[in-house]
Write a protein that holds these residues in place. Structure first.
Motif, PDB file in Angstrom:
ATOM      1  N   SER A  69       1.110  -1.087   0.258  1.00  0.00           N
ATOM      2  CA  SER A  69       0.141  -0.132   0.182  1.00  0.00           C
ATOM      3  C   SER A  69       0.943   0.972  -0.137  1.00  0.00           C
ATOM      4  O   SER A  69       0.496   1.807  -0.519  1.00  0.00           O
ATOM      5  CB  SER A  69      -1.076  -0.049   1.040  1.00  0.00           C
ATOM      6  N   LEU A  70       2.216   1.206   0.501  1.00  0.00           N
ATOM      7  CA  LEU A  70       2.958   2.529   0.645  1.00  0.00           C
ATOM      8  C   LEU A  70       3.754   2.389  -0.588  1.00  0.00           C
ATOM      9  O   LEU A  70       3.683   3.622  -1.634  1.00  0.00           O
ATOM     10  CB  LEU A  70       3.842   2.738   2.195  1.00  0.00           C
ATOM     11  N   LEU A  71       4.047   1.693  -1.163  1.00  0.00           N
ATOM     12  CA  LEU A  71       4.596   1.877  -2.384  1.00  0.00           C
ATOM     13  C   LEU A  71       3.689   2.559  -3.487  1.00  0.00           C
ATOM     14  O   LEU A  71       4.193   2.352  -4.873  1.00  0.00           O
ATOM     15  CB  LEU A  71       5.228   0.239  -2.835  1.00  0.00           C
ATOM     16  N   ASN A  72       2.339   1.798  -3.430  1.00  0.00           N
ATOM     17  CA  ASN A  72       1.194   1.938  -3.889  1.00  0.00           C
ATOM     18  C   ASN A  72       1.391   3.549  -4.115  1.00  0.00           C
ATOM     19  O   ASN A  72       1.009   4.522  -5.054  1.00  0.00           O
ATOM     20  CB  ASN A  72      -0.036   1.645  -4.587  1.00  0.00           C
ATOM     21  N   SER A  73       1.147   3.696  -2.807  1.00  0.00           N
ATOM     22  CA  SER A  73       0.700   5.149  -3.191  1.00  0.00           C
ATOM     23  C   SER A  73       2.388   6.040  -3.477  1.00  0.00           C
ATOM     24  O   SER A  73       2.612   7.768  -3.852  1.00  0.00           O
ATOM     25  CB  SER A  73       0.915   5.934  -0.979  1.00  0.00           C
ATOM     26  N   ALA A  74       3.781   5.618  -3.321  1.00  0.00           N
ATOM     27  CA  ALA A  74       4.742   6.647  -3.163  1.00  0.00           C
ATOM     28  C   ALA A  74       4.644   6.359  -5.195  1.00  0.00           C
ATOM     29  O   ALA A  74       5.066   7.702  -5.715  1.00  0.00           O
ATOM     30  CB  ALA A  74       6.034   5.266  -3.298  1.00  0.00           C
ATOM     31  N   LEU A  75       4.120   5.435  -6.195  1.00  0.00           N
ATOM     32  CA  LEU A  75       4.233   5.806  -7.191  1.00  0.00           C
ATOM     33  C   LEU A  75       3.331   6.666  -8.099  1.00  0.00           C
ATOM     34  O   LEU A  75       3.611   6.704  -8.793  1.00  0.00           O
ATOM     35  CB  LEU A  75       4.109   4.015  -7.725  1.00  0.00           C
ATOM     36  N   ASP A  76       2.122   6.626  -6.977  1.00  0.00           N
ATOM     37  CA  ASP A  76       0.863   7.505  -7.845  1.00  0.00           C
ATOM     38  C   ASP A  76       1.352   8.938  -7.326  1.00  0.00           C
ATOM     39  O   ASP A  76       1.096   9.940  -7.709  1.00  0.00           O
ATOM     40  CB  ASP A  76      -0.428   7.351  -6.610  1.00  0.00           C
ATOM     41  N   GLY A  77       2.814   8.834  -6.341  1.00  0.00           N
ATOM     42  CA  GLY A  77       2.813  10.531  -6.359  1.00  0.00           C
ATOM     43  C   GLY A  77       4.147  10.665  -6.748  1.00  0.00           C
ATOM     44  O   GLY A  77       4.201  11.643  -7.628  1.00  0.00           O
ATOM     45  N   ILE A  78       4.884   9.393  -7.855  1.00  0.00           N
ATOM     46  CA  ILE A  78       5.826   9.838  -8.674  1.00  0.00           C
ATOM     47  C   ILE A  78       5.084  10.576 -10.336  1.00  0.00           C
ATOM     48  O   ILE A  78       5.674  11.029 -11.031  1.00  0.00           O
ATOM     49  CB  ILE A  78       7.076   8.716  -8.755  1.00  0.00           C
TER      50      ILE A  78
END
Length: 119
Positions: A69-78
């Protein structure tokens, strides 16, 4: 395999998932990439072992899901930053205007790179 090996593998993966979470929260994408191979090998090793204690696997699964979930959020931010930078580049090179009939027109802007010197 011995029960100690299973416990060692579970503990190693648990520690690695905690480190991965710290790297995600810190935005350290390089550290995340460096741990990917080790994480995959530990998960593969667990899949090969006969794990009797399913509660430890449930805890690991919860950590994996949290990190995902954290990784998906980071990718969304990128992705959002990438879109914003593309918009900024487009804004620098053109100007969108609308005429009296509401028709959209684009005016290409070219930076004036010459300097006029006057005496």
């Amino acid at each position: 395999m011995s029960n100690e090996t299973v416990e060692d593998t579970v503990n190693a993966l648990d520690d690695l998932l905690d480190q991965e979470r710290g790297a995600l929260l810190a935005g350290d994408l390089d550290r995340i990439a460096r741990t990917l191979d080790l994480k995959q090998s530990l998960i593969d090793r667990l899949n090969e072992l006969d794990v009797a204690d399913r509660s430890s696997l449930a805890a690991l699964n919860a950590k994996v899901m949290r990190n995902q979930s954290l990784l998906n959020s980071a990718l969304d931010g990128i992705r959002a930053v990438t879109r914003r930078l593309a918009t900024m580049r487009r804004i620098r090179s053109s100007l969108d205007i609308y005429d009296a009939q509401g028709k959209k027109n684009e005016i290409a802007l070219t930076p004036n790179r010459s300097v006029e010197k006057r005496a």
